[in-house]
Scaffold this motif. Structure first.
Motif, PDB file in Angstrom:
ATOM      1  N   LYS A  85      27.213 -22.311   6.397  1.00 56.14           N
ATOM      2  CA  LYS A  85      26.418 -21.019   6.073  1.00 56.14           C
ATOM      3  C   LYS A  85      27.454 -19.845   5.727  1.00 56.14           C
ATOM      4  N   TYR A  86      28.475 -19.871   6.700  1.00 56.68           N
ATOM      5  CA  TYR A  86      29.491 -18.719   6.563  1.00 56.68           C
ATOM      6  C   TYR A  86      30.245 -18.994   5.207  1.00 56.68           C
ATOM      7  N   LEU A  87      30.626 -20.368   4.719  1.00 52.86           N
ATOM      8  CA  LEU A  87      31.458 -20.480   3.435  1.00 52.86           C
ATOM      9  C   LEU A  87      30.391 -19.965   2.383  1.00 52.86           C
ATOM     10  N   CYS A  88      29.122 -20.245   2.410  1.00 52.63           N
ATOM     11  CA  CYS A  88      28.279 -19.528   1.379  1.00 52.63           C
ATOM     12  C   CYS A  88      28.594 -18.241   1.502  1.00 52.63           C
ATOM     13  N   THR A  89      28.655 -17.405   2.245  1.00 55.55           N
ATOM     14  CA  THR A  89      28.786 -15.969   2.268  1.00 55.55           C
ATOM     15  C   THR A  89      30.166 -15.641   1.685  1.00 55.55           C
ATOM     16  N   ALA A  90      31.129 -16.392   1.799  1.00 54.01           N
ATOM     17  CA  ALA A  90      32.400 -16.415   1.468  1.00 54.01           C
ATOM     18  C   ALA A  90      32.572 -16.639  -0.093  1.00 54.01           C
ATOM     19  N   MET A  91      31.674 -17.611  -0.713  1.00 54.62           N
ATOM     20  CA  MET A  91      31.322 -17.662  -1.928  1.00 54.62           C
ATOM     21  C   MET A  91      30.898 -16.403  -2.569  1.00 54.62           C
ATOM     22  N   VAL A  92      30.022 -15.761  -2.032  1.00 53.36           N
ATOM     23  CA  VAL A  92      29.710 -14.369  -2.553  1.00 53.36           C
ATOM     24  C   VAL A  92      30.932 -13.313  -2.618  1.00 53.36           C
ATOM     25  N   ALA A  93      31.648 -13.613  -1.404  1.00 55.27           N
ATOM     26  CA  ALA A  93      32.629 -12.481  -1.328  1.00 55.27           C
ATOM     27  C   ALA A  93      33.701 -12.663  -2.263  1.00 55.27           C
ATOM     28  N   VAL A  94      34.009 -14.021  -2.798  1.00 55.07           N
ATOM     29  CA  VAL A  94      34.916 -14.163  -3.841  1.00 55.07           C
ATOM     30  C   VAL A  94      34.578 -13.326  -5.043  1.00 55.07           C
ATOM     31  N   GLY A  95      33.079 -13.410  -5.394  1.00 53.38           N
ATOM     32  CA  GLY A  95      32.634 -12.458  -6.595  1.00 53.38           C
ATOM     33  C   GLY A  95      32.759 -11.009  -6.176  1.00 53.38           C
ATOM     34  N   ILE A  96      32.567 -10.529  -5.372  1.00 54.34           N
ATOM     35  CA  ILE A  96      32.790  -9.395  -4.694  1.00 54.34           C
ATOM     36  C   ILE A  96      33.975  -8.968  -4.838  1.00 54.34           C
ATOM     37  N   CYS A  97      34.858  -9.457  -4.636  1.00 51.43           N
ATOM     38  CA  CYS A  97      36.530  -9.470  -4.583  1.00 51.43           C
ATOM     39  C   CYS A  97      36.812  -8.973  -5.889  1.00 51.43           C
ATOM     40  N   LEU A  98      36.266  -9.885  -7.017  1.00 51.96           N
ATOM     41  CA  LEU A  98      36.479  -9.771  -8.429  1.00 51.96           C
ATOM     42  C   LEU A  98      35.891  -8.562  -8.715  1.00 51.96           C
ATOM     43  N   ALA A  99      34.591  -8.354  -8.601  1.00 46.24           N
ATOM     44  CA  ALA A  99      33.843  -7.133  -9.482  1.00 46.24           C
ATOM     45  C   ALA A  99      34.176  -5.976  -8.607  1.00 46.24           C
ATOM     46  N   TRP A 100      34.303  -5.934  -7.183  1.00 43.55           N
ATOM     47  CA  TRP A 100      34.431  -4.568  -6.466  1.00 43.55           C
ATOM     48  C   TRP A 100      35.901  -4.297  -6.456  1.00 43.55           C
ATOM     49  N   GLY A 101      36.629  -5.468  -5.788  1.00 41.04           N
ATOM     50  CA  GLY A 101      37.986  -4.993  -5.247  1.00 41.04           C
ATOM     51  C   GLY A 101      38.950  -4.987  -6.637  1.00 41.04           C
ATOM     52  N   ARG A 102      38.674  -5.641  -7.649  1.00 39.00           N
ATOM     53  CA  ARG A 102      39.566  -5.708  -8.953  1.00 39.00           C
ATOM     54  C   ARG A 102      38.845  -4.710  -9.890  1.00 39.00           C
ATOM     55  N   GLY A 103      37.506  -4.706 -10.026  1.00 37.86           N
ATOM     56  CA  GLY A 103      37.133  -3.951 -11.057  1.00 37.86           C
ATOM     57  C   GLY A 103      36.271  -2.700 -10.694  1.00 37.86           C
ATOM     58  N   GLY A 134      17.484  -8.885   0.796  1.00 32.92           N
ATOM     59  CA  GLY A 134      17.097  -7.566   0.334  1.00 32.92           C
ATOM     60  C   GLY A 134      18.187  -6.602   0.532  1.00 32.92           C
ATOM     61  N   ILE A 135      18.129  -5.331   0.900  1.00 27.96           N
ATOM     62  CA  ILE A 135      19.420  -4.473   0.749  1.00 27.96           C
ATOM     63  C   ILE A 135      20.137  -4.647   1.910  1.00 27.96           C
ATOM     64  N   VAL A 136      19.756  -4.717   3.111  1.00 25.86           N
ATOM     65  CA  VAL A 136      20.653  -4.858   4.451  1.00 25.86           C
ATOM     66  C   VAL A 136      21.487  -6.394   4.192  1.00 25.86           C
ATOM     67  N   PRO A 137      20.810  -7.516   3.830  1.00 21.78           N
ATOM     68  CA  PRO A 137      21.689  -8.606   3.755  1.00 21.78           C
ATOM     69  C   PRO A 137      22.627  -8.641   2.404  1.00 21.78           C
ATOM     70  N   SER A 138      22.452  -7.643   1.485  1.00 19.48           N
ATOM     71  CA  SER A 138      23.275  -7.308   0.275  1.00 19.48           C
ATOM     72  C   SER A 138      24.208  -6.559   0.794  1.00 19.48           C
ATOM     73  N   ILE A 139      24.269  -5.579   1.643  1.00 24.23           N
ATOM     74  CA  ILE A 139      25.255  -4.703   1.880  1.00 24.23           C
ATOM     75  C   ILE A 139      25.933  -5.525   3.098  1.00 24.23           C
ATOM     76  N   GLU A 140      25.428  -6.458   3.920  1.00 24.34           N
ATOM     77  CA  GLU A 140      26.226  -7.287   4.783  1.00 24.34           C
ATOM     78  C   GLU A 140      27.287  -8.328   4.123  1.00 24.34           C
ATOM     79  N   LEU A 141      26.655  -8.690   2.740  1.00 23.96           N
ATOM     80  CA  LEU A 141      27.885  -9.496   2.031  1.00 23.96           C
ATOM     81  C   LEU A 141      28.927  -8.673   1.407  1.00 23.96           C
ATOM     82  N   VAL A 142      28.824  -7.302   1.374  1.00 19.59           N
ATOM     83  CA  VAL A 142      29.876  -6.469   1.258  1.00 19.59           C
ATOM     84  C   VAL A 142      30.765  -6.074   2.069  1.00 19.59           C
ATOM     85  N   ILE A 143      30.232  -6.085   3.405  1.00 16.15           N
ATOM     86  CA  ILE A 143      30.835  -5.722   4.590  1.00 16.15           C
ATOM     87  C   ILE A 143      32.063  -6.712   4.805  1.00 16.15           C
TER      88      ILE A 143
END
Lengths: 298, 371
Positions: free
Chosen positions: B55-73, B287-296
């Motif tokens: 389950k955690y690794l699934c969140t990590a997969m989202v985090a890879v995308g966030i790193c690209l879009a937010w961290g880099r872009g 929803g909003i809360v899990p979406s922000i938690e993915l960014v956390i």
């Protein structure tokens, strides 16, 4: 005919609630560029203040009147404290204020849960506000609920007070000066740090007033802030950041749109359609309804 | 409103001996990661804990995308839950249809008695190929449509963050409203099979874990390739000074669109694999809360560093389980505090600590040489 008028009134009253919750944001987000996600929790603080006051003052009418200034002070103090502790370190990183204040909002929600318990609580509305005014009588009556009319009046009063403060008082002049050109304001002898904190106090205080109003139309609970905050941000974004009149117009237009769409579809579909309308509108005017014209390329 | 992040994130284009050393180090890092994921974790963890790790690794997969879009872009997307949900629902719809068997409708539809046959938009998902493709392509398509509208009109910064957040709210509200065809608040629950494998069998659960681990490594490799390409340089340039990139003749809208769409696809795949690992997908997860938690997670670990974002996502998700089991109330305070400290005082996340320590050490060494 009365159905249409009734829907219009519902729309306007939704708009008045939207306007009240967005008004404080128009100062902290619109003027100061701080995306304060804890704004919803300041609204919650105002609502719980009303609840506590009603516990100690038996007359619902008096407790509501007392709650307005007290909630303003409580939420305002919270806002000023937040500004002093965290936000003043982040003025150059607006997106990070969003995430940092989200952390604050999590903690405030949990605090509310620990103090007041997780289930929602309710206040008693004063007798004057529980009735309704009959505008058109007869077989097909048109009635306006008194509490909705009170909120509409409160929203108008708050807008007028805020806009007069910004326009006419020395404090308002200083706030506008800092917003327009921070460096020049500082050079002119304005203490920008103090102005920031005062503006934050007023913006957050208005959230408290909105919280008092919300107790008249719904339950009070730890997550009530999260439910309204997005709508408030959308009002500011569509109205144009830093534009008070834009927020006023957009709040009422969105309120009426929501009410009409809810009438012809369902609540959930209406929400989605309103968002689609907003994205479409931003295609046409990406900076919102009113734009501050600048030569800046940013 | 451009945010300049005071974090050194420019990828180093090294050549010669140093370049070969960096390449070896990356390969070694991947090998170490693979050994941990494929050998150490399955041996050391119980079936239950391994399921949680999946389950955690699934969140990590989202985090890879966030790193690209937010961290880099610099695109703070607070609506990754939408894409996670699209992938998750696409997968869950297929699995529900497969569970129900030919000619039957999924259990919750029978329960409400609202649908005697599948709604038209469910039908294509009976085809496994279509469903699998949809888990990634559907979120990417939605992101492409939305992004092209948003970026072309130069909606950015706070506007973008708030719009993406509103999108997450609207999507969750819409799903809840469509009780009869989406399961409403409950979502799609009680998923039994995964392409013919029984998910109640621990062996098959392990297989799902291995699929997720492999997918995560694949996504990290893909993101690394993108970051170290010419496109990656351009993305950072757009983040730091969009106007200059425009003056150089590029279209920043397209640069941002690619990062947004790729991140959406990654979130979609994560959502799709989350379903067999956990057996449920519901509006409460997107929803909003899990979406922000993915960014956390990504923010705490380090938004601009792939390793930081991935480890941060896994670490925060793990801490959430561990601490909320022990202290359900205190966890929320800790979560809020973690977020405040990480972002207000350590904007680069924990990953930037490595750089800070390294710099301090080299400064000390220099001072020692001088003395």
């Amino acid at each position: 005919m009365t159905v249409i008028l009734g829907q219009m009134f519902t729309g306007i009253s939704i708009g008045a609630v939207l306007l009240l919750i967005a008004l404080g944001l128009s100062l902290t987000f619109g003027q100061m560029n701080v995306i304060n996600m804890a704004h919803g929790e300041f609204i919650m603080a105002g609502a719980y203040t009303t609840y506590v006051l009603q516990k100690s003052i038996s007359s619902a009418g008096i407790s509501l009147i007392v709650a307005l200034p007290v909630a303003f002070l409580v939420s305002g103090a919270l806002g000023a404290l937040l500004e002093w502790l965290l936000i003043r370190r982040l003025y150059l990183r607006p997106l990070d204020t969003l995430l940092v204040t989200w952390g604050v909002s999590l903690m405030l929600q949990q605090l509310a849960r620990d103090i007041f318990g997780a289930p929602n609580v309710q206040t008693r509305a004063p007798d004057v506000l529980t009735g309704h005014i009959t505008v058109i009588g007869g077989d097909d009556p048109l009635t306006f609920a008194n509490n909705r009319l009170f909120i509409l009046g409160l929203a108008i009063a708050a807008v007028v007070a805020l806009s007069l403060t910004l326009r006419l008082t020395p404090l308002g002049r200083r706030i506008r000066a800092v917003v327009q050109n921070r460096d020049l304001a500082e050079v002119s002898g304005i203490s920008t740090g103090r102005v920031d904190r005062t503006a934050f106090f007023i913006g957050s205080g208005l959230a408290g007033v909105a919280g008092v109003a919300l107790t008249l139309v719904g339950p009070i609970g730890p997550t009530m802030g999260t439910n309204v905050i997005i709508d408030a941000f959308l009002v500011i974004v569509v109205g144009g950041i830093g534009q008070l009149k834009g927020s006023v117009i957009v709040a009422f237009v969105l309120g009426v749109l929501q009410s009409v769409l809810e009438y012809s579809t369902t609540v959930s579909v209406a929400k989605v359609l309103v968002l689609v309308a907003i994205v479409a509108f931003l295609q046409w005017r990406p900076q919102g309804l009113y734009t501050l014209r600048t030569r800046s390329l940013v | 409103m451009t945010t300049t992040t005071p974090v050194a994130t420019k990828p180093k284009q090294l050549t010669g001996v140093k370049g070969r050393f960096a390449a070896t180090r990356t390969a070694a890092g991947f090998a170490a990661g693979a050994v941990v994921l494929f050998a150490v974790a399955p041996l050391a963890l119980s079936d239950f804990r391994l399921g949680l790790l999946a389950k955690y690794l699934c969140t990590a997969m989202v985090a890879v995308g966030i790193c690209l879009a937010w961290g880099r872009g610099g695109l703070l997307t607070l609506g990754q839950g939408v894409f996670f949900g699209l992938g998750g629902y696409a997968m869950a719809m297929h699995l529900k249809i497969a569970d129900a068997g030919p000619g039957q409708v999924p259990d919750f539809m029978q329960l409400y008695g609202t649908a005697s046959e599948l709604p038209w938009w469910w039908r294509p998902f009976a085809n496994p190929g279509f469903a699998l493709a949809a888990t990634v392509l559907l979120p990417m398509a939605v992101a492409a449509i939305l992004g092209s509208f948003i970026f072309r009109r130069r909606v950015k910064g706070a506007y973008f963050a708030i719009l993406s957040q509103a999108l997450a709210a609207a999507f969750a509200i819409w799903l809840i409203g469509q009780q009869a065809t989406t399961g409403g608040t409950n979502g799609l629950t009680d998923i039994q099979g995964f392409f013919g494998y029984d998910l109640n069998d621990p062996v098959n659960q392990r297989m799902v874990y291995f699929v997720i681990a492999a997918a995560l490594l694949l996504l990290i490799a893909l993101a690394r390739q993108l970051i170290h390409s010419r496109y990656g340089e351009l993305l950072v340039a757009v983040r730091d000074s969009e106007e200059r990139v425009r003056f150089l003749g590029y279209n920043p809208a397209n640069v941002k669109l690619v990062a947004y769409v790729v991140a959406a696809g990654m979130a979609g795949l994560a959502g799709a694999l989350f379903v067999p690992a956990v057996g449920i997908i519901s509006p409460a997860l997107i929803g909003i809360v899990p979406s922000i938690e993915l960014v956390i997670g990504a923010a705490v670990g380090g938004r601009a560093s792939l390793v930081g974002a991935v480890l941060g996502a896994v670490g925060v998700a793990w801490a959430k389980t561990a601490l909320s089991e022990e202290f359900p109330a205190a966890w929320t305070y800790f979560q809020g505090l973690l977020f405040i400290v990480a972002l207000a005082f350590l904007p680069g996340g924990l990953a930037s600590l490595v750089g800070i320590v390294r710099r301090r050490r080299s400064n000390q060494a220099l001072a020692g040489d001088a003395a």
